[in-house]
Motif scaffolding. Sequence first.
Motif, mmCIF file in Angstrom:
data_model
loop_
_atom_site.group_PDB
_atom_site.id
_atom_site.type_symbol
_atom_site.label_atom_id
_atom_site.label_comp_id
_atom_site.label_asym_id
_atom_site.label_seq_id
_atom_site.Cartn_x
_atom_site.Cartn_y
_atom_site.Cartn_z
ATOM 1 N N ASN A 53 0.813 -1.211 0.000
ATOM 2 C CA ASN A 53 0.000 0.000 0.000
ATOM 3 C C ASN A 53 0.851 1.268 0.000
ATOM 4 O O ASN A 53 0.330 2.371 0.067
ATOM 5 N N LYS A 54 2.187 1.105 -0.107
ATOM 6 C CA LYS A 54 3.087 2.255 -0.158
ATOM 7 C C LYS A 54 4.059 2.097 -1.319
ATOM 8 O O LYS A 54 4.558 1.003 -1.581
ATOM 9 N N MET A 55 4.376 3.170 -1.995
ATOM 10 C CA MET A 55 5.335 3.149 -3.094
ATOM 11 C C MET A 55 6.730 2.832 -2.550
ATOM 12 O O MET A 55 7.108 3.323 -1.486
ATOM 13 N N ASN A 56 7.474 2.005 -3.258
ATOM 14 C CA ASN A 56 8.829 1.598 -2.884
ATOM 15 C C ASN A 56 8.883 0.853 -1.547
ATOM 16 O O ASN A 56 9.899 0.872 -0.870
ATOM 17 N N ASP A 57 7.800 0.208 -1.147
ATOM 18 C CA ASP A 57 7.762 -0.575 0.085
ATOM 19 C C ASP A 57 7.894 -2.048 -0.290
ATOM 20 O O ASP A 57 7.080 -2.572 -1.038
ATOM 21 N N SER A 58 8.934 -2.709 0.222
ATOM 22 C CA SER A 58 9.156 -4.113 -0.150
ATOM 23 C C SER A 58 8.397 -5.081 0.747
ATOM 24 O O SER A 58 8.437 -6.280 0.533
ATOM 25 N N SER A 59 7.719 -4.615 1.760
ATOM 26 C CA SER A 59 6.916 -5.514 2.593
ATOM 27 C C SER A 59 5.492 -5.557 2.033
ATOM 28 O O SER A 59 4.863 -4.532 1.805
ATOM 29 N N TRP A 60 5.028 -6.773 1.768
ATOM 30 C CA TRP A 60 3.729 -6.950 1.123
ATOM 31 C C TRP A 60 2.606 -6.959 2.145
ATOM 32 O O TRP A 60 2.721 -7.537 3.213
ATOM 33 N N CYS A 61 1.494 -6.333 1.814
ATOM 34 C CA CYS A 61 0.314 -6.459 2.662
ATOM 35 C C CYS A 61 -0.574 -7.584 2.145
ATOM 36 O O CYS A 61 -1.442 -8.067 2.851
ATOM 37 N N LEU A 62 -0.334 -8.021 0.893
ATOM 38 C CA LEU A 62 -1.079 -9.142 0.323
ATOM 39 C C LEU A 62 -0.201 -9.819 -0.720
ATOM 40 O O LEU A 62 0.435 -9.151 -1.527
ATOM 41 N N GLU A 63 -0.130 -11.135 -0.680
ATOM 42 C CA GLU A 63 0.646 -11.881 -1.674
ATOM 43 C C GLU A 63 -0.147 -13.107 -2.091
ATOM 44 O O GLU A 63 -0.756 -13.775 -1.264
ATOM 45 N N GLU A 64 -0.155 -13.372 -3.399
ATOM 46 C CA GLU A 64 -0.888 -14.516 -3.925
ATOM 47 C C GLU A 64 0.035 -15.325 -4.820
ATOM 48 O O GLU A 64 0.720 -14.773 -5.686
ATOM 49 N N GLN A 65 0.069 -16.642 -4.608
ATOM 50 C CA GLN A 65 0.905 -17.512 -5.410
ATOM 51 C C GLN A 65 0.167 -17.900 -6.693
ATOM 52 O O GLN A 65 -0.992 -18.291 -6.658
ATOM 53 N N TYR A 66 0.851 -17.766 -7.829
ATOM 54 C CA TYR A 66 0.262 -18.095 -9.127
ATOM 55 C C TYR A 66 0.849 -19.363 -9.741
ATOM 56 O O TYR A 66 0.212 -20.030 -10.535
ATOM 57 N N LEU A 67 2.089 -19.678 -9.404
ATOM 58 C CA LEU A 67 2.774 -20.779 -10.057
ATOM 59 C C LEU A 67 3.682 -21.478 -9.057
ATOM 60 O O LEU A 67 4.382 -20.833 -8.291
ATOM 61 N N ASN A 68 3.643 -22.801 -9.051
ATOM 62 C CA ASN A 68 4.578 -23.607 -8.286
ATOM 63 C C ASN A 68 4.717 -24.917 -9.046
ATOM 64 O O ASN A 68 3.849 -25.773 -8.978
ATOM 65 N N SER A 69 5.803 -25.043 -9.795
ATOM 66 C CA SER A 69 5.957 -26.181 -10.685
ATOM 67 C C SER A 69 7.401 -26.672 -10.664
ATOM 68 O O SER A 69 8.330 -25.868 -10.599
ATOM 69 N N MET A 70 7.584 -27.994 -10.721
ATOM 70 C CA MET A 70 8.924 -28.562 -10.792
ATOM 71 C C MET A 70 9.054 -29.325 -12.094
ATOM 72 O O MET A 70 8.175 -30.092 -12.479
ATOM 73 N N LEU A 71 10.170 -29.104 -12.791
ATOM 74 C CA LEU A 71 10.434 -29.736 -14.076
ATOM 75 C C LEU A 71 11.749 -30.495 -13.986
ATOM 76 O O LEU A 71 12.759 -29.939 -13.561
ATOM 77 N N SER A 72 11.748 -31.765 -14.356
ATOM 78 C CA SER A 72 12.957 -32.559 -14.384
ATOM 79 C C SER A 72 13.608 -32.372 -15.750
ATOM 80 O O SER A 72 13.020 -32.713 -16.776
ATOM 81 N N VAL A 73 14.815 -31.804 -15.766
ATOM 82 C CA VAL A 73 15.505 -31.569 -17.051
ATOM 83 C C VAL A 73 16.534 -32.646 -17.348
ATOM 84 O O VAL A 73 17.002 -32.758 -18.472
ATOM 85 N N ALA A 74 16.897 -33.442 -16.343
ATOM 86 C CA ALA A 74 17.782 -34.584 -16.536
ATOM 87 C C ALA A 74 17.510 -35.566 -15.416
ATOM 88 O O ALA A 74 17.551 -35.194 -14.258
ATOM 89 N N ASP A 75 17.209 -36.815 -15.753
ATOM 90 C CA ASP A 75 16.870 -37.784 -14.730
ATOM 91 C C ASP A 75 17.412 -39.154 -15.154
ATOM 92 O O ASP A 75 17.024 -39.688 -16.191
ATOM 93 N N LYS A 76 18.303 -39.698 -14.343
ATOM 94 C CA LYS A 76 18.899 -41.007 -14.642
ATOM 95 C C LYS A 76 18.075 -42.155 -14.089
ATOM 96 O O LYS A 76 18.428 -43.313 -14.258
ATOM 97 N N GLY A 77 17.000 -41.843 -13.388
ATOM 98 C CA GLY A 77 16.158 -42.876 -12.811
ATOM 99 C C GLY A 77 16.720 -43.404 -11.512
ATOM 100 O O GLY A 77 17.729 -42.928 -11.018
ATOM 101 N N PRO A 78 16.079 -44.402 -10.925
ATOM 102 C CA PRO A 78 16.522 -44.939 -9.632
ATOM 103 C C PRO A 78 17.932 -45.528 -9.723
ATOM 104 O O PRO A 78 18.274 -46.161 -10.706
ATOM 105 N N GLY A 79 18.669 -45.283 -8.665
ATOM 106 C CA GLY A 79 19.999 -45.620 -8.458
ATOM 107 C C GLY A 79 20.745 -46.712 -8.877
ATOM 108 O O GLY A 79 21.766 -47.030 -8.991
#
Length: 79
Positions: A53-79
Motif C-alpha cells: 500500500n506504499k510506493m517503494n515498500d518491499s513488505s507486502w500487505c497481500l501476496e498470492e501464489q500463481y505458479l509452483n511447478s517442478m520440471l525434471s531436465v535430466a533424470d537417470k532414474g533410480p539408483g
Amino acid sequence: MGKLQEFDITFANNKVVYGPGESIIGTVKIRTANSLHYKAIKVNCQGSCGISNKMNDSSWCLEEQYLNSMLSVADKGPG
C-alpha cells in the motif's frame, strides 16, 4: 559435491515480468570446480504477485501464489 564456481539464470530478452499463458524462456548455467555426480537435475519455478500500500515498500500487505511447478531436465532414474 564440487565447489560451486558459477550459478547464473538468464531470461530471454532480459524479461522479468510475464503474463498469463506466456512461455518462460532462458538458460541456467552451473559450473563447479570438480566433477559432480547426480541422479537428477530439477528446476523449481515459483511465481507470485505481491501488493503493497506504499510506493517503494518491499513488505507486502497481500501476496498470492500463481505458479509452483517442478520440471525434471535430466533424470537417470533410480539408483
